[in-house]
Scaffold this motif. Sequence first.
Motif, PDB file in Angstrom:
ATOM      1  N   LEU A   1     -23.798 -12.488  -4.903  1.00 51.60           N
ATOM      2  CA  LEU A   1     -23.593 -11.563  -3.794  1.00 51.60           C
ATOM      3  C   LEU A   1     -24.903 -11.397  -3.023  1.00 51.60           C
ATOM      4  O   LEU A   1     -25.931 -11.083  -3.618  1.00 51.60           O
ATOM      5  CB  LEU A   1     -23.119 -10.200  -4.316  1.00 51.60           C
ATOM      6  CG  LEU A   1     -21.802 -10.212  -5.102  1.00 51.60           C
ATOM      7  CD1 LEU A   1     -21.552  -8.859  -5.748  1.00 51.60           C
ATOM      8  CD2 LEU A   1     -20.637 -10.585  -4.193  1.00 51.60           C
TER       9      LEU A   1
ATOM     10  N   VAL B   1     -23.089  -7.870   0.600  1.00 49.90           N
ATOM     11  CA  VAL B   1     -22.931  -6.489   0.153  1.00 49.90           C
ATOM     12  C   VAL B   1     -24.004  -5.605   0.783  1.00 49.90           C
ATOM     13  O   VAL B   1     -25.173  -5.994   0.884  1.00 49.90           O
ATOM     14  CB  VAL B   1     -23.059  -6.383  -1.390  1.00 49.90           C
ATOM     15  CG1 VAL B   1     -22.919  -4.937  -1.851  1.00 49.90           C
ATOM     16  CG2 VAL B   1     -22.025  -7.246  -2.071  1.00 49.90           C
TER      17      VAL B   1
ATOM     18  N   VAL C   1     -15.584 -11.007  -1.400  1.00 48.55           N
ATOM     19  CA  VAL C   1     -16.876 -10.515  -0.914  1.00 48.55           C
ATOM     20  C   VAL C   1     -17.993 -11.473  -1.301  1.00 48.55           C
ATOM     21  O   VAL C   1     -18.078 -11.908  -2.451  1.00 48.55           O
ATOM     22  CB  VAL C   1     -17.171  -9.111  -1.482  1.00 48.55           C
ATOM     23  CG1 VAL C   1     -18.613  -8.699  -1.203  1.00 48.55           C
ATOM     24  CG2 VAL C   1     -16.199  -8.085  -0.913  1.00 48.55           C
TER      25      VAL C   1
ATOM     26  N   SER D   1     -12.109  -9.926  -4.287  1.00 46.45           N
ATOM     27  CA  SER D   1     -11.678  -9.552  -2.935  1.00 46.45           C
ATOM     28  C   SER D   1     -12.284 -10.460  -1.877  1.00 46.45           C
ATOM     29  O   SER D   1     -12.085 -10.235  -0.677  1.00 46.45           O
ATOM     30  CB  SER D   1     -12.066  -8.095  -2.646  1.00 46.45           C
ATOM     31  OG  SER D   1     -11.458  -7.211  -3.563  1.00 46.45           O
TER      32      SER D   1
ATOM     33  N   MET E   1     -15.148  -6.897  -6.356  1.00 42.46           N
ATOM     34  CA  MET E   1     -15.647  -7.357  -5.059  1.00 42.46           C
ATOM     35  C   MET E   1     -15.501  -8.868  -4.921  1.00 42.46           C
ATOM     36  O   MET E   1     -15.059  -9.370  -3.875  1.00 42.46           O
ATOM     37  CB  MET E   1     -17.110  -6.934  -4.871  1.00 42.46           C
ATOM     38  CG  MET E   1     -17.284  -5.461  -4.555  1.00 42.46           C
ATOM     39  SD  MET E   1     -18.955  -5.038  -3.990  1.00 42.46           S
ATOM     40  CE  MET E   1     -19.875  -5.244  -5.518  1.00 42.46           C
TER      41      MET E   1
ATOM     42  N   GLU F   1     -13.858 -11.062   7.750  1.00 46.44           N
ATOM     43  CA  GLU F   1     -14.636 -11.358   6.532  1.00 46.44           C
ATOM     44  C   GLU F   1     -14.805 -10.095   5.690  1.00 46.44           C
ATOM     45  O   GLU F   1     -15.248  -9.057   6.185  1.00 46.44           O
ATOM     46  CB  GLU F   1     -16.014 -11.902   6.891  1.00 46.44           C
ATOM     47  CG  GLU F   1     -16.878 -12.171   5.662  1.00 46.44           C
ATOM     48  CD  GLU F   1     -18.338 -12.486   5.986  1.00 46.44           C
ATOM     49  OE1 GLU F   1     -19.138 -12.570   5.033  1.00 46.44           O
ATOM     50  OE2 GLU F   1     -18.673 -12.639   7.169  1.00 46.44           O
ATOM     51  N   PRO F   2     -14.474 -10.162   4.384  1.00 46.35           N
ATOM     52  CA  PRO F   2     -14.694  -9.003   3.526  1.00 46.35           C
ATOM     53  C   PRO F   2     -16.194  -8.714   3.381  1.00 46.35           C
ATOM     54  O   PRO F   2     -16.993  -9.625   3.142  1.00 46.35           O
ATOM     55  CB  PRO F   2     -14.089  -9.428   2.184  1.00 46.35           C
ATOM     56  CG  PRO F   2     -13.187 -10.569   2.503  1.00 46.35           C
ATOM     57  CD  PRO F   2     -13.815 -11.269   3.676  1.00 46.35           C
ATOM     58  N   LEU F   3     -16.577  -7.471   3.550  1.00 48.55           N
ATOM     59  CA  LEU F   3     -17.959  -7.038   3.374  1.00 48.55           C
ATOM     60  C   LEU F   3     -17.982  -5.956   2.310  1.00 48.55           C
ATOM     61  O   LEU F   3     -17.341  -4.909   2.457  1.00 48.55           O
ATOM     62  CB  LEU F   3     -18.534  -6.489   4.677  1.00 48.55           C
ATOM     63  CG  LEU F   3     -19.976  -5.974   4.596  1.00 48.55           C
ATOM     64  CD1 LEU F   3     -20.954  -7.131   4.361  1.00 48.55           C
ATOM     65  CD2 LEU F   3     -20.355  -5.207   5.859  1.00 48.55           C
ATOM     66  N   GLY F   4     -18.695  -6.208   1.219  1.00 47.65           N
ATOM     67  CA  GLY F   4     -18.789  -5.223   0.157  1.00 47.65           C
ATOM     68  C   GLY F   4     -19.663  -4.051   0.557  1.00 47.65           C
ATOM     69  O   GLY F   4     -20.722  -4.229   1.162  1.00 47.65           O
TER      70      GLY F   4
END
Length: 303
Positions: A127, A75, A72, A70, A67, A8-11
């Motif tokens: 976010l 954050v 996200v 991407s 973000m 999982e993308p994490l900002g």
Amino acid sequence: MEPRFPGEPLGLIAGGGRLPRIVAEAARARGFTPIVVRIADAIDDDWDGFAGAYYSWGRVGDAVRFMKASGVSRVVACGTVSKRPDFRSIVPSFRTLVMLPTAFRVVRGGDDRLLRNVATFLKAEGLEPLAVQDVAPRLLAPQGPIAGRQPDAAEERALSLALRVAQTLGSLDVGQAVVASQERVIALEAAEGTRDMLHRVADLKTRGRIGRGERLVLVKAVKPQQDERFDLPSIGVSTIREAESAGIGAIGVTAGKSLIIDYEALVRAADEASVAVVGLAAGDGGQASKARQHGAVAGEGAP
């Protein structure tokens, strides 16, 4: 906290200093893919091996769009931001220009209000703001002795005084840090930050404004009303060195609500400087000895 799905993308909104890199590495170890948006003091920091880019204040809108593009949805924001954004003196990108009315509202008021405004802004952009300790809980300071020697009786009294004053200072959204002796308050942190405050203390000592018998301590305490997702009090090796230069013999931080950066290095620095570092429970009167009586040991619960 774990990823909702593998990778999982994490900002990560990263200011300067070591903390953002530590958080990014902890996130990666948990299975996240850190997406790093560097801002402010992070302009020259090396982020090789991590996806992301540097964004000036005039491109805040582009950073948010990057973000979201991407993938996200959550954050973390941390790191040093030595200057607030001045949106009146920049040439914004189109995306940031659209956001300027909100940006002006975000940067008003004291630090605590600013941070709450940032959280509201992120939520409005879809976010979810998270805390450093959600990703890296081992950074939280334990209660009781953390590093170095034990504080002596005079330092215990000074810690008690500094903690009470720091909590009052924080309730006014002025600052997080106080330097005190067993007899009086020496310095309060305001807009200049802890480092410059310690430089003032060192200058006072050089000019003979601090008595030889005064046992100086530094306390960094979380503000009573603080949004704990942002800007928790933190100490690292640089704090130890700056405190030593200012003649400070003990450092106290709010247990469970402060961050210890580079724990092993901090322990070495505290030992070398003969500085006591302790975790203080809010309202405990600064009595680190109480924690010792309950079996707290240096390093317990530490990173």
